[in-house]
Design a protein around this motif. Structure first.
Motif, PDB file in Angstrom:
ATOM      1  N   ARG A 108       0.832  -1.206   0.000  1.00 59.19           N
ATOM      2  CA  ARG A 108       0.000   0.000   0.000  1.00 59.19           C
ATOM      3  C   ARG A 108       0.867   1.257   0.000  1.00 59.19           C
ATOM      4  NH1 ARG A 108      -3.354  -1.933   3.273  1.00 59.19           N
ATOM      5  NH2 ARG A 108      -2.446  -1.144   5.212  1.00 59.19           N
ATOM      6  N   HIS A 109       1.913   1.247   0.799  1.00 67.79           N
ATOM      7  CA  HIS A 109       2.835   2.387   0.828  1.00 67.79           C
ATOM      8  C   HIS A 109       3.468   2.588  -0.546  1.00 67.79           C
ATOM      9  CE1 HIS A 109       3.477   3.573   5.180  1.00 67.79           C
ATOM     10  NE2 HIS A 109       2.608   2.583   5.265  1.00 67.79           N
ATOM     11  N   ARG A 110       3.904   1.495  -1.147  1.00 69.53           N
ATOM     12  CA  ARG A 110       4.557   1.580  -2.445  1.00 69.53           C
ATOM     13  C   ARG A 110       3.603   2.124  -3.506  1.00 69.53           C
ATOM     14  NH1 ARG A 110       7.285  -3.880  -4.216  1.00 69.53           N
ATOM     15  NH2 ARG A 110       5.104  -4.482  -4.518  1.00 69.53           N
ATOM     16  N   ARG A 111       2.330   1.704  -3.412  1.00 68.09           N
ATOM     17  CA  ARG A 111       1.338   2.172  -4.384  1.00 68.09           C
ATOM     18  C   ARG A 111       1.086   3.662  -4.234  1.00 68.09           C
ATOM     19  NH1 ARG A 111      -2.288  -1.549  -3.606  1.00 68.09           N
ATOM     20  NH2 ARG A 111      -3.527  -0.503  -2.010  1.00 68.09           N
ATOM     21  N   VAL A 112       0.961   4.142  -2.991  1.00 68.57           N
ATOM     22  CA  VAL A 112       0.700   5.567  -2.757  1.00 68.57           C
ATOM     23  C   VAL A 112       1.858   6.408  -3.284  1.00 68.57           C
ATOM     24  CG1 VAL A 112       0.453   7.330  -0.979  1.00 68.57           C
ATOM     25  CG2 VAL A 112      -0.850   5.209  -0.808  1.00 68.57           C
ATOM     26  N   VAL A 113       3.090   5.998  -2.982  1.00 69.14           N
ATOM     27  CA  VAL A 113       4.250   6.757  -3.444  1.00 69.14           C
ATOM     28  C   VAL A 113       4.330   6.747  -4.965  1.00 69.14           C
ATOM     29  CG1 VAL A 113       6.771   6.878  -3.434  1.00 69.14           C
ATOM     30  CG2 VAL A 113       5.542   6.388  -1.314  1.00 69.14           C
ATOM     31  N   ALA A 114       4.061   5.590  -5.561  1.00 67.55           N
ATOM     32  CA  ALA A 114       4.095   5.497  -7.031  1.00 67.55           C
ATOM     33  C   ALA A 114       3.069   6.436  -7.660  1.00 67.55           C
ATOM     34  CB  ALA A 114       3.833   4.057  -7.477  1.00 67.55           C
ATOM     35  N   LEU A 116       1.631  11.516 -10.431  1.00 69.00           N
ATOM     36  CA  LEU A 116       0.994  12.827 -10.498  1.00 69.00           C
ATOM     37  C   LEU A 116       2.014  13.906 -10.842  1.00 69.00           C
ATOM     38  CD1 LEU A 116      -1.462  12.743  -7.458  1.00 69.00           C
ATOM     39  CD2 LEU A 116      -2.087  12.925  -9.872  1.00 69.00           C
ATOM     40  N   ARG A 117       3.156  13.836 -10.194  1.00 64.00           N
ATOM     41  CA  ARG A 117       4.168  14.860 -10.462  1.00 64.00           C
ATOM     42  C   ARG A 117       4.653  14.781 -11.911  1.00 64.00           C
ATOM     43  NH1 ARG A 117      10.331  15.493  -8.322  1.00 64.00           N
ATOM     44  NH2 ARG A 117      10.528  17.734  -8.770  1.00 64.00           N
ATOM     45  N   ARG A 118       4.715  13.575 -12.456  1.00 64.24           N
ATOM     46  CA  ARG A 118       5.202  13.410 -13.823  1.00 64.24           C
ATOM     47  C   ARG A 118       4.167  13.814 -14.869  1.00 64.24           C
ATOM     48  NH1 ARG A 118       5.919   8.338 -13.631  1.00 64.24           N
ATOM     49  NH2 ARG A 118       4.248   7.619 -15.004  1.00 64.24           N
ATOM     50  N   THR A 119       2.891  13.677 -14.545  1.00 64.00           N
ATOM     51  CA  THR A 119       1.852  13.905 -15.554  1.00 64.00           C
ATOM     52  C   THR A 119       1.083  15.210 -15.381  1.00 64.00           C
ATOM     53  OG1 THR A 119       0.251  12.623 -14.244  1.00 64.00           O
ATOM     54  CG2 THR A 119       1.530  11.438 -15.923  1.00 64.00           C
ATOM     55  N   LEU A 150       1.508  18.687 -15.081  1.00 59.57           N
ATOM     56  CA  LEU A 150       2.575  19.672 -15.250  1.00 59.57           C
ATOM     57  C   LEU A 150       2.042  21.098 -15.123  1.00 59.57           C
ATOM     58  CD1 LEU A 150       4.348  17.996 -18.318  1.00 59.57           C
ATOM     59  CD2 LEU A 150       4.814  17.654 -15.879  1.00 59.57           C
ATOM     60  N   ARG A 151       2.934  21.996 -14.751  1.00 60.94           N
ATOM     61  CA  ARG A 151       2.575  23.410 -14.673  1.00 60.94           C
ATOM     62  C   ARG A 151       3.068  24.113 -15.937  1.00 60.94           C
ATOM     63  NH1 ARG A 151       7.019  26.646 -12.872  1.00 60.94           N
ATOM     64  NH2 ARG A 151       8.850  25.368 -12.432  1.00 60.94           N
ATOM     65  N   THR A 152       2.410  25.196 -16.292  1.00 61.35           N
ATOM     66  CA  THR A 152       2.820  25.990 -17.449  1.00 61.35           C
ATOM     67  C   THR A 152       3.634  27.185 -16.964  1.00 61.35           C
ATOM     68  OG1 THR A 152       0.824  25.346 -18.649  1.00 61.35           O
ATOM     69  CG2 THR A 152       2.025  27.263 -19.475  1.00 61.35           C
ATOM     70  N   THR A 153       4.867  27.287 -17.429  1.00 59.60           N
ATOM     71  CA  THR A 153       5.759  28.376 -17.025  1.00 59.60           C
ATOM     72  C   THR A 153       5.432  29.637 -17.824  1.00 59.60           C
ATOM     73  OG1 THR A 153       7.417  27.709 -18.654  1.00 59.60           O
ATOM     74  CG2 THR A 153       7.563  26.718 -16.464  1.00 59.60           C
ATOM     75  N   PRO A 154       5.917  30.788 -17.372  1.00 59.02           N
ATOM     76  CA  PRO A 154       5.635  32.047 -18.094  1.00 59.02           C
ATOM     77  C   PRO A 154       6.051  32.010 -19.558  1.00 59.02           C
ATOM     78  CG  PRO A 154       6.504  32.533 -15.917  1.00 59.02           C
ATOM     79  CD  PRO A 154       6.625  31.046 -16.091  1.00 59.02           C
ATOM     80  N   ASP A 155       7.059  31.198 -19.903  1.00 56.05           N
ATOM     81  CA  ASP A 155       7.481  31.123 -21.303  1.00 56.05           C
ATOM     82  C   ASP A 155       6.693  30.091 -22.100  1.00 56.05           C
ATOM     83  OD1 ASP A 155       8.447  28.820 -20.210  1.00 56.05           O
ATOM     84  OD2 ASP A 155      10.545  29.114 -20.794  1.00 56.05           O
ATOM     85  N   GLY A 156       5.639  29.538 -21.478  1.00 58.49           N
ATOM     86  CA  GLY A 156       4.758  28.610 -22.189  1.00 58.49           C
ATOM     87  C   GLY A 156       5.193  27.169 -22.143  1.00 58.49           C
ATOM     88  N   GLN A 157       6.247  26.848 -21.416  1.00 58.89           N
ATOM     89  CA  GLN A 157       6.729  25.476 -21.315  1.00 58.89           C
ATOM     90  C   GLN A 157       5.942  24.704 -20.256  1.00 58.89           C
ATOM     91  OE1 GLN A 157       9.242  24.198 -23.389  1.00 58.89           O
ATOM     92  NE2 GLN A 157       8.917  26.173 -24.399  1.00 58.89           N
ATOM     93  N   ARG A 158       5.863  23.383 -20.411  1.00 59.35           N
ATOM     94  CA  ARG A 158       5.232  22.522 -19.422  1.00 59.35           C
ATOM     95  C   ARG A 158       6.318  21.848 -18.603  1.00 59.35           C
ATOM     96  NH1 ARG A 158       0.277  20.634 -20.879  1.00 59.35           N
ATOM     97  NH2 ARG A 158       0.071  20.062 -18.687  1.00 59.35           N
ATOM     98  N   ARG A 159       6.303  22.055 -17.314  1.00 56.95           N
ATOM     99  CA  ARG A 159       7.337  21.502 -16.440  1.00 56.95           C
ATOM    100  C   ARG A 159       6.710  20.893 -15.191  1.00 56.95           C
ATOM    101  NH1 ARG A 159      12.050  23.312 -18.517  1.00 56.95           N
ATOM    102  NH2 ARG A 159      12.044  25.316 -19.641  1.00 56.95           N
ATOM    103  N   ALA A 160       7.454  19.958 -14.581  1.00 53.76           N
ATOM    104  CA  ALA A 160       6.990  19.334 -13.350  1.00 53.76           C
ATOM    105  C   ALA A 160       7.064  20.339 -12.202  1.00 53.76           C
ATOM    106  CB  ALA A 160       7.841  18.108 -13.030  1.00 53.76           C
TER     107      ALA A 160
END
Length: 249
Positions: A77-83, A88-91, A93-103
């Motif tokens: 269960r711990h391994r699943r939550v961390v995974a 979520l962090r990998r998929t 993404l935030r949009t930076t002021p220059d229009g790029q998508r980054r984690a």
């Protein structure tokens, strides 16, 4: 998931396909696995796991038999939550002021979850899941519920499919309501015409309305039960129209 039934992604996907076919809708994108918004993205499961579950395999690839079966449930269960958090962090993404998508940075996530970046980094490296409060904070930061992090694979996928089915069902009912309203409007217009035309138009509209009402009333009934009933009503309505057509000749 409901306590009354176990998660069954194959059955739910089948209900979606059946509803699409019955409603005459195109919906291949609804069951798309890959890409943003796909089933993998929405469930937090790797693409290969989603494909396996849709084939009816209840175990993710590589998790059936052998030593994997002896993994401690708490550790699993711990391994699943961390995974899922890493997913979520990998998929998401935030949009930076220059229009790029980054984690998002660990500092951003930690601030949103009410913890520290150092603790979050240690959690990811050790594979030990956070407590429920911090887990809920992390999930909320990414716009998800705690269930996204803790649900077992079959349940995680079935939750997504159930949402798709519910949304599709609501759209189908809305289409049926629009169709019924058009039939009512047609009946009203026909009533203002000649007696013969009004009689024919009203009868035809009535037949179609009966089928529409039946489809709506049976929308929540399992497809294998509802479809034969709707088909029978359609058959009766069709024979009724044919008989009236013969009588009017």
């Amino acid at each position: 998931m409901s306590e009354r039934s176990a998660a069954d992604p194959v059955r739910t996907a089948g209900r979606i396909r059946s509803l699409l076919e019955r409603a005459g809708l195109e919906g291949e994108d609804l069951l798309r696995v890959e890409g943003e918004g796909g089933l993998s993205y929405a469930s937090g499961l790797p693409v290969e796991d989603v494909h396996a579950l849709l084939r009816g395999q209840q175990q993710a690839p590589g998790n059936g038999g052998g030593a994997a079966d002896r993994v401690d449930p708490v550790e699993e269960r711990h391994r699943r939550v961390v995974a899922r958090i890493v997913f979520l962090r990998r998929t998401r993404l935030r949009t930076t002021p220059d229009g790029q998508r980054r984690a998002y940075s660990l500092a951003d996530i930690a601030a949103g979850a009410g913890t520290s970046a150092q603790w979050l980094d240690k959690m990811i490296k050790t594979g030990k899941a956070p407590n429920l409060d911090h887990a809920a904070g992390i999930a909320d930061f990414f716009g998800e519920s705690i269930e996204f992090l803790v649900a077992e694979p079959a349940e995680a996928l079935d939750r997504v499919l159930q949402r798709i089915h519910k949304d599709l069902l609501e759209r189908t009912v809305a289409r049926q309501d629009e169709h019924i309203q058009r039939l009512r409007n047609a009946d009203t217009l026909a009533s203002a015409g000649s007696v013969g035309s009004a009689g024919s138009g009203a009868a035809s509209g009535s037949d179609l309305g009966v089928v529409g009402y039946a489809a709506r009333a049976l929308a929540d009934v399992p497809d294998d039960t509802a479809q034969p009933i709707i088909a029978l009503i359609e058959s009766i309505a069709r024979r009724s129209r044919e008989e009236r057509a013969r009588e009017s000749r």
